[in-house]
Design a protein around this motif. Structure first.
Motif, PDB file in Angstrom:
ATOM      1  N   SER A  47      37.967  32.922  96.849  1.00 57.21           N
ATOM      2  CA  SER A  47      38.684  33.252  98.078  1.00 57.21           C
ATOM      3  C   SER A  47      37.758  33.835  99.142  1.00 57.21           C
ATOM      4  CB  SER A  47      39.823  34.224  97.790  1.00 57.21           C
ATOM      5  OG  SER A  47      39.314  35.410  97.226  1.00 57.21           O
ATOM      6  N   ASP A  48      36.612  34.417  98.748  1.00 58.90           N
ATOM      7  CA  ASP A  48      35.680  34.965  99.740  1.00 58.90           C
ATOM      8  C   ASP A  48      34.672  33.925 100.231  1.00 58.90           C
ATOM      9  OD1 ASP A  48      33.814  34.717  97.700  1.00 58.90           O
ATOM     10  OD2 ASP A  48      33.200  36.816  97.730  1.00 58.90           O
ATOM     11  N   GLY A  49      34.804  32.680  99.755  1.00 56.91           N
ATOM     12  CA  GLY A  49      33.942  31.611 100.248  1.00 56.91           C
ATOM     13  C   GLY A  49      32.720  31.330  99.404  1.00 56.91           C
ATOM     14  N   THR A  50      32.556  32.008  98.277  1.00 62.59           N
ATOM     15  CA  THR A  50      31.431  31.719  97.393  1.00 62.59           C
ATOM     16  C   THR A  50      31.689  30.392  96.696  1.00 62.59           C
ATOM     17  OG1 THR A  50      30.973  34.048  97.071  1.00 62.59           O
ATOM     18  CG2 THR A  50      30.094  32.546  95.418  1.00 62.59           C
ATOM     19  N   ARG A  51      30.673  29.536  96.697  1.00 63.28           N
ATOM     20  CA  ARG A  51      30.828  28.219  96.094  1.00 63.28           C
ATOM     21  C   ARG A  51      30.040  28.136  94.790  1.00 63.28           C
ATOM     22  NH1 ARG A  51      27.736  23.497  98.611  1.00 63.28           N
ATOM     23  NH2 ARG A  51      26.185  24.408  97.280  1.00 63.28           N
ATOM     24  N   LEU A  52      30.655  27.501  93.798  1.00 63.90           N
ATOM     25  CA  LEU A  52      29.991  27.146  92.556  1.00 63.90           C
ATOM     26  C   LEU A  52      29.889  25.634  92.541  1.00 63.90           C
ATOM     27  CD1 LEU A  52      28.908  27.710  89.688  1.00 63.90           C
ATOM     28  CD2 LEU A  52      31.292  27.670  88.896  1.00 63.90           C
ATOM     29  N   ARG A  53      28.688  25.126  92.328  1.00 67.20           N
ATOM     30  CA  ARG A  53      28.469  23.672  92.307  1.00 67.20           C
ATOM     31  C   ARG A  53      27.768  23.298  91.012  1.00 67.20           C
ATOM     32  NH1 ARG A  53      26.394  20.028  97.174  1.00 67.20           N
ATOM     33  NH2 ARG A  53      28.635  19.932  97.365  1.00 67.20           N
TER      34      ARG A  53
ATOM     35  N   VAL B 174      20.773  19.654  84.778  1.00 67.76           N
ATOM     36  CA  VAL B 174      22.112  19.856  85.297  1.00 67.76           C
ATOM     37  C   VAL B 174      21.974  21.064  86.215  1.00 67.76           C
ATOM     38  CG1 VAL B 174      24.487  20.498  84.775  1.00 67.76           C
ATOM     39  CG2 VAL B 174      23.285  18.857  83.307  1.00 67.76           C
ATOM     40  N   GLU B 175      22.173  20.846  87.496  1.00 68.92           N
ATOM     41  CA  GLU B 175      21.997  21.908  88.482  1.00 68.92           C
ATOM     42  C   GLU B 175      23.270  22.729  88.586  1.00 68.92           C
ATOM     43  OE1 GLU B 175      21.033  22.449  93.239  1.00 68.92           O
ATOM     44  OE2 GLU B 175      20.960  20.465  92.355  1.00 68.92           O
ATOM     45  N   VAL B 176      23.127  24.054  88.429  1.00 66.37           N
ATOM     46  CA  VAL B 176      24.226  24.992  88.602  1.00 66.37           C
ATOM     47  C   VAL B 176      23.847  25.871  89.784  1.00 66.37           C
ATOM     48  CG1 VAL B 176      25.574  26.843  87.552  1.00 66.37           C
ATOM     49  CG2 VAL B 176      24.767  24.936  86.140  1.00 66.37           C
ATOM     50  N   GLN B 177      24.672  25.840  90.839  1.00 60.20           N
ATOM     51  CA  GLN B 177      24.346  26.566  92.064  1.00 60.20           C
ATOM     52  C   GLN B 177      25.463  27.547  92.405  1.00 60.20           C
ATOM     53  OE1 GLN B 177      24.713  24.653  96.037  1.00 60.20           O
ATOM     54  NE2 GLN B 177      22.511  24.970  96.145  1.00 60.20           N
ATOM     55  N   ILE B 178      25.076  28.789  92.689  1.00 63.33           N
ATOM     56  CA  ILE B 178      26.001  29.808  93.173  1.00 63.33           C
ATOM     57  C   ILE B 178      25.606  30.108  94.608  1.00 63.33           C
ATOM     58  CG2 ILE B 178      26.838  32.172  92.914  1.00 63.33           C
ATOM     59  CD1 ILE B 178      26.188  31.917  89.916  1.00 63.33           C
ATOM     60  N   CYS B 179      26.516  29.860  95.523  1.00 62.81           N
ATOM     61  CA  CYS B 179      26.217  30.015  96.944  1.00 62.81           C
ATOM     62  C   CYS B 179      27.202  30.985  97.585  1.00 62.81           C
ATOM     63  CB  CYS B 179      26.295  28.658  97.632  1.00 62.81           C
ATOM     64  SG  CYS B 179      25.947  28.732  99.383  1.00 62.81           S
TER      65      CYS B 179
ATOM     66  N   ARG C 139      21.168  29.711  95.534  1.00 60.30           N
ATOM     67  CA  ARG C 139      20.237  29.664  94.430  1.00 60.30           C
ATOM     68  C   ARG C 139      20.723  28.670  93.396  1.00 60.30           C
ATOM     69  NH1 ARG C 139      15.125  31.209  95.030  1.00 60.30           N
ATOM     70  NH2 ARG C 139      15.044  33.142  96.159  1.00 60.30           N
ATOM     71  N   SER C 140      19.832  27.823  92.971  1.00 64.43           N
ATOM     72  CA  SER C 140      20.164  26.821  91.969  1.00 64.43           C
ATOM     73  C   SER C 140      19.376  27.070  90.697  1.00 64.43           C
ATOM     74  CB  SER C 140      19.806  25.419  92.466  1.00 64.43           C
ATOM     75  OG  SER C 140      20.618  25.068  93.552  1.00 64.43           O
ATOM     76  N   TYR C 141      20.056  26.938  89.594  1.00 62.11           N
ATOM     77  CA  TYR C 141      19.398  26.974  88.303  1.00 62.11           C
ATOM     78  C   TYR C 141      19.382  25.550  87.776  1.00 62.11           C
ATOM     79  CZ  TYR C 141      18.169  27.984  83.527  1.00 62.11           C
ATOM     80  OH  TYR C 141      17.523  28.008  82.321  1.00 62.11           O
ATOM     81  N   LEU C 142      18.190  25.017  87.540  1.00 58.39           N
ATOM     82  CA  LEU C 142      18.049  23.670  87.011  1.00 58.39           C
ATOM     83  C   LEU C 142      18.026  23.772  85.491  1.00 58.39           C
ATOM     84  CD1 LEU C 142      15.422  22.227  89.492  1.00 58.39           C
ATOM     85  CD2 LEU C 142      17.912  22.005  89.549  1.00 58.39           C
TER      86      LEU C 142
ATOM     87  N   TYR D 229      22.572  36.367  91.072  1.00 56.88           N
ATOM     88  CA  TYR D 229      23.653  35.753  91.828  1.00 56.88           C
ATOM     89  C   TYR D 229      24.761  35.521  90.820  1.00 56.88           C
ATOM     90  CZ  TYR D 229      19.661  35.023  94.801  1.00 56.88           C
ATOM     91  OH  TYR D 229      18.536  35.226  95.556  1.00 56.88           O
ATOM     92  N   SER D 230      25.931  36.063  91.079  1.00 55.24           N
ATOM     93  CA  SER D 230      26.974  35.944  90.073  1.00 55.24           C
ATOM     94  C   SER D 230      28.334  35.755  90.714  1.00 55.24           C
ATOM     95  CB  SER D 230      26.985  37.171  89.159  1.00 55.24           C
ATOM     96  OG  SER D 230      27.542  38.287  89.806  1.00 55.24           O
ATOM     97  N   MET D 231      29.248  35.321  89.887  1.00 56.42           N
ATOM     98  CA  MET D 231      30.633  35.169  90.309  1.00 56.42           C
ATOM     99  C   MET D 231      31.498  35.145  89.066  1.00 56.42           C
ATOM    100  SD  MET D 231      30.582  31.117  91.340  1.00 56.42           S
ATOM    101  CE  MET D 231      32.109  31.218  92.208  1.00 56.42           C
ATOM    102  N   VAL D 232      32.770  35.504  89.244  1.00 53.43           N
ATOM    103  CA  VAL D 232      33.728  35.412  88.155  1.00 53.43           C
ATOM    104  C   VAL D 232      34.478  34.097  88.307  1.00 53.43           C
ATOM    105  CG1 VAL D 232      35.794  36.399  87.099  1.00 53.43           C
ATOM    106  CG2 VAL D 232      33.965  37.901  87.906  1.00 53.43           C
ATOM    107  N   VAL D 233      34.431  33.311  87.251  1.00 53.49           N
ATOM    108  CA  VAL D 233      35.184  32.060  87.204  1.00 53.49           C
ATOM    109  C   VAL D 233      36.520  32.402  86.541  1.00 53.49           C
ATOM    110  CG1 VAL D 233      35.242  29.715  86.291  1.00 53.49           C
ATOM    111  CG2 VAL D 233      33.061  30.724  87.014  1.00 53.49           C
TER     112      VAL D 233
END
Length: 146
Positions: free
Chosen positions: A21-27, A44-49, A61-64, A116-120
């Motif tokens: 809801s705050d606009g952080t994207r998980l890709r 497999v690229e995991v990105q938290i933006c 930031r992307s973790y490859l 860089y973190s987020m709760v899924v």
């Protein structure tokens, strides 16, 4: 081995995106490079933006992630257990938090820790598992296609 131009539409990467809801994207998106040797370097690229909603083209930031590590992350998410990528320097961790799972990308650079973190949330846990599994399958298909 097939040349790269013979890869069909079933092997084209499509990102999976989810926003808080705050606009952080998980890709999550499969990624790879054809090396001069003809081998593939697959990830497999995991990105938290953070705050992706205010950016025209979100980046973060992307973790490859090596394909061999993806099943561990999938198992952690599926079983709601803590899991961390092997190695040091940078890594991805998932752990239960509240009714969701915290996903953390940690990077150690020049003696400093950046994370860089987020709760899924629970309702996105299994869609994330599916996205990771699909990305892994696609990286495997690239190996067969090349």
């Amino acid at each position: 081995m097939k040349p790269l131009n013979s890869i069909d539409g079933h092997t084209v990467p499509v990102p999976w995106d989810w926003w808080t809801s705050d606009g952080t994207r998980l890709r999550v998106v499969p990624d790879g490079y054809l090396l001069e040797s003809g081998d593939l370097d697959l990830y497999v690229e995991v990105q938290i933006c953070p705050s992706a909603h205010i950016q025209r083209v979100p980046s973060g930031r992307s973790y490859l992630m090596r394909p061999d590590d993806v099943p561990g992350l999938v198992a952690g998410l599926t079983d709601r257990t803590a899991w961390t990528t092997p190695g040091t320097g940078e890594g991805l961790t998932v752990r239960p938090e509240g009714d969701g799972m915290r996903l953390v990308y940690a990077l150690y650079a020049q003696g400093n820790l950046r994370d860089y973190s987020m709760v899924v949330p629970e309702e996105q846990r299994l869609p994330l598992v599916s996205a990771l599994s699909s990305a892994l399958e696609l990286t495997r298909a690239w190996v067969e296609a090349v």
